[in-house]
Scaffold this motif. Structure first.
Motif, mmCIF file in Angstrom:
data_model
loop_
_atom_site.group_PDB
_atom_site.id
_atom_site.type_symbol
_atom_site.label_atom_id
_atom_site.label_comp_id
_atom_site.label_asym_id
_atom_site.label_seq_id
_atom_site.Cartn_x
_atom_site.Cartn_y
_atom_site.Cartn_z
ATOM 1 N N LEU A 24 0.809 -1.216 0.000
ATOM 2 C CA LEU A 24 0.000 0.000 0.000
ATOM 3 C C LEU A 24 0.840 1.262 0.000
ATOM 4 C CD1 LEU A 24 -2.931 -0.851 2.436
ATOM 5 C CD2 LEU A 24 -2.894 -0.915 -0.044
ATOM 6 N N VAL A 25 1.938 1.265 0.738
ATOM 7 C CA VAL A 25 2.765 2.469 0.811
ATOM 8 C C VAL A 25 3.458 2.718 -0.523
ATOM 9 C CG1 VAL A 25 4.698 3.561 2.008
ATOM 10 C CG2 VAL A 25 3.031 2.241 3.307
ATOM 11 N N VAL A 31 -6.931 -0.106 -4.847
ATOM 12 C CA VAL A 31 -8.283 -0.199 -4.299
ATOM 13 C C VAL A 31 -8.542 -1.653 -3.920
ATOM 14 C CG1 VAL A 31 -10.737 0.071 -4.823
ATOM 15 C CG2 VAL A 31 -9.073 1.713 -5.728
ATOM 16 N N PHE A 32 -9.148 -1.869 -2.766
ATOM 17 C CA PHE A 32 -9.454 -3.211 -2.292
ATOM 18 C C PHE A 32 -10.916 -3.304 -1.911
ATOM 19 C CE2 PHE A 32 -4.985 -2.674 -1.664
ATOM 20 C CZ PHE A 32 -4.466 -3.902 -2.044
ATOM 21 N N ALA A 33 -11.488 -4.470 -2.122
ATOM 22 C CA ALA A 33 -12.853 -4.751 -1.689
ATOM 23 C C ALA A 33 -12.779 -5.810 -0.592
ATOM 24 C CB ALA A 33 -13.687 -5.266 -2.856
ATOM 25 N N PHE A 34 -13.455 -5.558 0.490
ATOM 26 C CA PHE A 34 -13.534 -6.516 1.592
ATOM 27 C C PHE A 34 -14.949 -7.049 1.613
ATOM 28 C CE2 PHE A 34 -10.067 -3.745 2.616
ATOM 29 C CZ PHE A 34 -9.121 -4.600 3.152
ATOM 30 N N TYR A 35 -15.073 -8.346 1.568
ATOM 31 C CA TYR A 35 -16.411 -8.932 1.589
ATOM 32 C C TYR A 35 -16.441 -10.110 2.540
ATOM 33 C CZ TYR A 35 -14.455 -12.435 -1.565
ATOM 34 O OH TYR A 35 -13.682 -13.424 -2.107
ATOM 35 N N PHE A 64 -22.734 -1.326 4.904
ATOM 36 C CA PHE A 64 -23.888 -0.595 4.392
ATOM 37 C C PHE A 64 -23.500 0.581 3.504
ATOM 38 C CE2 PHE A 64 -25.192 -2.606 8.372
ATOM 39 C CZ PHE A 64 -26.168 -3.444 7.855
ATOM 40 N N SER A 65 -22.281 0.599 3.010
ATOM 41 C CA SER A 65 -21.812 1.679 2.158
ATOM 42 C C SER A 65 -21.448 1.130 0.793
ATOM 43 C CB SER A 65 -20.565 2.329 2.765
ATOM 44 O OG SER A 65 -20.823 2.776 4.063
ATOM 45 N N ILE A 66 -21.539 1.996 -0.183
ATOM 46 C CA ILE A 66 -21.026 1.618 -1.498
ATOM 47 C C ILE A 66 -19.514 1.795 -1.487
ATOM 48 C CG2 ILE A 66 -21.021 2.207 -3.939
ATOM 49 C CD1 ILE A 66 -23.960 3.013 -3.605
ATOM 50 N N VAL A 67 -19.046 2.927 -0.930
ATOM 51 C CA VAL A 67 -17.615 3.205 -0.871
ATOM 52 C C VAL A 67 -17.323 3.979 0.408
ATOM 53 C CG1 VAL A 67 -15.702 4.473 -1.936
ATOM 54 C CG2 VAL A 67 -17.357 3.310 -3.379
ATOM 55 N N ASN A 68 -16.262 3.586 1.093
ATOM 56 C CA ASN A 68 -15.717 4.375 2.205
ATOM 57 C C ASN A 68 -14.291 4.721 1.828
ATOM 58 O OD1 ASN A 68 -17.978 4.128 3.829
ATOM 59 N ND2 ASN A 68 -17.205 2.386 4.946
#
Length: 75
Positions: A24-25, A31-35, A64-68
């Motif tokens: 990440l640095v 961009v990552f998706a956590f599910y 409950f968000s589309i994107v944070n």
């Protein structure tokens, strides 16, 4: 990537391991998706990840968000 923790005490180390493995640095635009099912610890891990990245924003549940988005002085 799968990170398994025997206890929550290892959460800070797991967050640092994620940061290092995901580079990440070195690549801050990633961009990552956590599910996962409700209650598995997504928010807990995201909070630990943001703490490790020195994020000062309030960290909310990703469920409950589309994107944070969070800003980090480390990135």
């Amino acid at each position: 990537m799968k990170i398994t923790l025997p206890s929550l005490d290892q959460l800070p180390e797991a967050a640092e391991r994620f940061i290092d493995t995901a580079q990440l640095v070195q690549h801050p635009g990633r961009v990552f998706a956590f599910y996962g099912k409700m209650g598995v610890g997504k928010t807990t891990f995201i909070k630990a990840l943001c703490t490790a990245l020195d994020v000062e924003d309030v960290v909310n549940s990703p469920t409950f968000s589309i994107v944070n988005e969070y800003e980090s002085p480390r990135l």
